[in-house]
Design a protein around this motif. Structure first.
Motif, PDB file in Angstrom:
ATOM      1  N   ALA A  57       0.848  -1.059  -0.045  1.00 17.73           N
ATOM      2  CA  ALA A  57       0.151  -0.126   0.060  1.00 17.73           C
ATOM      3  C   ALA A  57       0.676   1.198   0.123  1.00 17.73           C
ATOM      4  N   GLY A  58       1.931   1.199   0.777  1.00 17.47           N
ATOM      5  CA  GLY A  58       2.848   2.166   0.825  1.00 17.47           C
ATOM      6  C   GLY A  58       3.544   2.588  -0.593  1.00 17.47           C
ATOM      7  N   LEU A  59       3.795   1.481  -1.117  1.00 14.83           N
ATOM      8  CA  LEU A  59       4.440   1.732  -2.456  1.00 14.83           C
ATOM      9  C   LEU A  59       3.635   2.309  -3.555  1.00 14.83           C
ATOM     10  N   PHE A  60       2.331   1.689  -3.405  1.00 18.43           N
ATOM     11  CA  PHE A  60       1.299   2.294  -4.363  1.00 18.43           C
ATOM     12  C   PHE A  60       0.914   3.772  -4.112  1.00 18.43           C
TER      13      PHE A  60
ATOM     14  N   ALA B 221       1.201   9.671  -5.407  1.00 20.33           N
ATOM     15  CA  ALA B 221       1.680  10.719  -5.293  1.00 20.33           C
ATOM     16  C   ALA B 221       2.480  11.355  -6.406  1.00 20.33           C
ATOM     17  N   LEU B 222       3.516  10.605  -6.939  1.00 21.48           N
ATOM     18  CA  LEU B 222       4.153  10.767  -8.181  1.00 21.48           C
ATOM     19  C   LEU B 222       3.423  10.887  -9.499  1.00 21.48           C
ATOM     20  N   GLY B 223       2.360  10.245  -9.463  1.00 23.84           N
ATOM     21  CA  GLY B 223       1.211  10.271 -10.606  1.00 23.84           C
ATOM     22  C   GLY B 223       0.739  11.903 -10.557  1.00 23.84           C
ATOM     23  N   LEU B 224       0.572  12.401  -9.397  1.00 25.75           N
ATOM     24  CA  LEU B 224      -0.145  13.833  -9.474  1.00 25.75           C
ATOM     25  C   LEU B 224       0.714  14.851 -10.286  1.00 25.75           C
ATOM     26  N   LYS B 225       2.171  14.691  -9.885  1.00 27.71           N
ATOM     27  CA  LYS B 225       3.024  15.387 -10.557  1.00 27.71           C
ATOM     28  C   LYS B 225       2.610  15.556 -12.093  1.00 27.71           C
ATOM     29  N   HIS B 226       2.261  14.555 -12.756  1.00 25.76           N
ATOM     30  CA  HIS B 226       2.088  14.194 -14.217  1.00 25.76           C
ATOM     31  C   HIS B 226       0.875  14.514 -14.569  1.00 25.76           C
ATOM     32  N   THR B 227      -0.209  14.729 -13.655  1.00 25.30           N
ATOM     33  CA  THR B 227      -1.524  14.958 -14.251  1.00 25.30           C
ATOM     34  C   THR B 227      -1.880  16.283 -14.699  1.00 25.30           C
TER      35      THR B 227
ATOM     36  N   GLY C 132      -2.998  18.942 -13.150  1.00 19.71           N
ATOM     37  CA  GLY C 132      -4.398  19.280 -12.791  1.00 19.71           C
ATOM     38  C   GLY C 132      -5.454  18.518 -13.261  1.00 19.71           C
ATOM     39  N   PHE C 133      -5.032  17.094 -13.377  1.00 23.61           N
ATOM     40  CA  PHE C 133      -6.039  16.182 -13.892  1.00 23.61           C
ATOM     41  C   PHE C 133      -6.598  16.283 -15.262  1.00 23.61           C
ATOM     42  N   THR C 134      -5.792  17.062 -15.869  1.00 25.61           N
ATOM     43  CA  THR C 134      -6.156  17.525 -17.616  1.00 25.61           C
ATOM     44  C   THR C 134      -5.480  16.249 -18.496  1.00 25.61           C
ATOM     45  N   ARG C 135      -4.549  15.632 -17.984  1.00 26.01           N
ATOM     46  CA  ARG C 135      -3.938  14.510 -18.879  1.00 26.01           C
ATOM     47  C   ARG C 135      -4.602  13.153 -18.559  1.00 26.01           C
ATOM     48  N   PRO C 136      -5.545  12.504 -19.631  1.00 22.86           N
ATOM     49  CA  PRO C 136      -5.949  11.542 -19.240  1.00 22.86           C
ATOM     50  C   PRO C 136      -5.157  10.224 -18.610  1.00 22.86           C
ATOM     51  N   TRP C 137      -4.141   9.864 -19.469  1.00 19.15           N
ATOM     52  CA  TRP C 137      -3.267   8.573 -18.861  1.00 19.15           C
ATOM     53  C   TRP C 137      -2.835   8.767 -17.474  1.00 19.15           C
ATOM     54  N   PRO C 138      -2.006  10.062 -17.295  1.00 22.57           N
ATOM     55  CA  PRO C 138      -1.406  10.085 -16.081  1.00 22.57           C
ATOM     56  C   PRO C 138      -2.674  10.046 -14.834  1.00 22.57           C
ATOM     57  N   THR C 139      -3.535  10.790 -15.459  1.00 17.71           N
ATOM     58  CA  THR C 139      -4.869  10.992 -14.380  1.00 17.71           C
ATOM     59  C   THR C 139      -5.279   9.172 -14.089  1.00 17.71           C
ATOM     60  N   LEU C 140      -5.437   8.708 -15.273  1.00 20.48           N
ATOM     61  CA  LEU C 140      -5.890   7.118 -14.944  1.00 20.48           C
ATOM     62  C   LEU C 140      -4.841   6.272 -14.017  1.00 20.48           C
ATOM     63  N   PHE C 141      -3.599   6.591 -14.221  1.00 24.10           N
ATOM     64  CA  PHE C 141      -2.666   5.777 -13.732  1.00 24.10           C
ATOM     65  C   PHE C 141      -2.543   6.433 -12.246  1.00 24.10           C
ATOM     66  N   THR C 142      -2.775   7.464 -11.885  1.00 23.00           N
ATOM     67  CA  THR C 142      -2.920   8.253 -10.458  1.00 23.00           C
ATOM     68  C   THR C 142      -4.036   7.489  -9.780  1.00 23.00           C
ATOM     69  N   ALA C 143      -5.055   7.599 -10.474  1.00 21.19           N
ATOM     70  CA  ALA C 143      -6.348   7.134  -9.780  1.00 21.19           C
ATOM     71  C   ALA C 143      -6.347   5.656  -9.559  1.00 21.19           C
TER      72      ALA C 143
ATOM     73  N   VAL D 158       8.529   9.320  -1.656  1.00 24.87           N
ATOM     74  CA  VAL D 158       8.459  10.520  -2.681  1.00 24.87           C
ATOM     75  C   VAL D 158       9.570  11.360  -2.159  1.00 24.87           C
ATOM     76  N   ALA D 159      10.015  11.705  -1.141  1.00 22.89           N
ATOM     77  CA  ALA D 159      11.067  12.695  -0.697  1.00 22.89           C
ATOM     78  C   ALA D 159      12.461  12.130  -1.325  1.00 22.89           C
ATOM     79  N   LEU D 160      12.613  10.547  -1.353  1.00 24.53           N
ATOM     80  CA  LEU D 160      13.982  10.218  -1.854  1.00 24.53           C
ATOM     81  C   LEU D 160      13.726  10.122  -3.561  1.00 24.53           C
ATOM     82  N   VAL D 161      12.651   9.878  -4.012  1.00 20.94           N
ATOM     83  CA  VAL D 161      12.481  10.070  -5.376  1.00 20.94           C
ATOM     84  C   VAL D 161      12.755  11.222  -5.910  1.00 20.94           C
ATOM     85  N   GLY D 162      12.148  12.180  -5.359  1.00 18.72           N
ATOM     86  CA  GLY D 162      12.508  13.915  -5.641  1.00 18.72           C
ATOM     87  C   GLY D 162      13.913  14.217  -5.409  1.00 18.72           C
ATOM     88  N   MET D 163      14.428  13.505  -4.413  1.00 19.37           N
ATOM     89  CA  MET D 163      16.060  14.040  -4.361  1.00 19.37           C
ATOM     90  C   MET D 163      16.723  13.298  -5.527  1.00 19.37           C
ATOM     91  N   THR D 164      16.411  11.995  -5.918  1.00 19.56           N
ATOM     92  CA  THR D 164      17.033  11.276  -6.941  1.00 19.56           C
ATOM     93  C   THR D 164      16.913  11.501  -8.408  1.00 19.56           C
TER      94      THR D 164
END
Length: 105
Positions: free
Chosen positions: A9-12, A17-23, A25-36, A70-76
């Protein structure tokens, strides 16, 4: 099995959270679907974990995995600061979550 559900659950949650960066504002359908989808799977796994882990402990571990991941991914991956102060704050999150796990009954 509850702890495995919680870890997954933590990995998902990290993926959510990372998916939110790519949506954008939920205007991009595929990243939004992945995130949801990642959010739904994370919540479902969290509910499964709650069958065998106390709520406070499970929620702290779940959010801790997400925050640290998310912090570690942000750093790397995104070049965010990895200053000693930020790393110390992440260590405090780990210590707090570990303490809750060790003291839960």
């Amino acid at each position: 099995m509850s702890w495995m559900h919680l870890f997954l659950a933590g990995l998902f949650e990290i993926a959510f959270a990372l998916g939110l960066k790519h949506t954008e504002g939920f205007t991009r359908p595929w990243p939004t679907l992945f995130t949801a989808l990642a959010a739904a799977i994370s919540f479902w796994l969290l509910t499964r974990a709650l069958e065998g882990i106390p709520l406070g402990t499970a929620y702290a571990v779940w959010t801790g995995i997400g925050a640290i991941g998310v912090a570690l991914v942000g750093m790397t991956a995104f070049g965010e600061s990895a200053s000693p102060a930020r790393l110390a704050c992440l260590a405090m999150i780990v210590a707090g979550v570990a303490g809750l796990k060790l003291l839960s009954r």
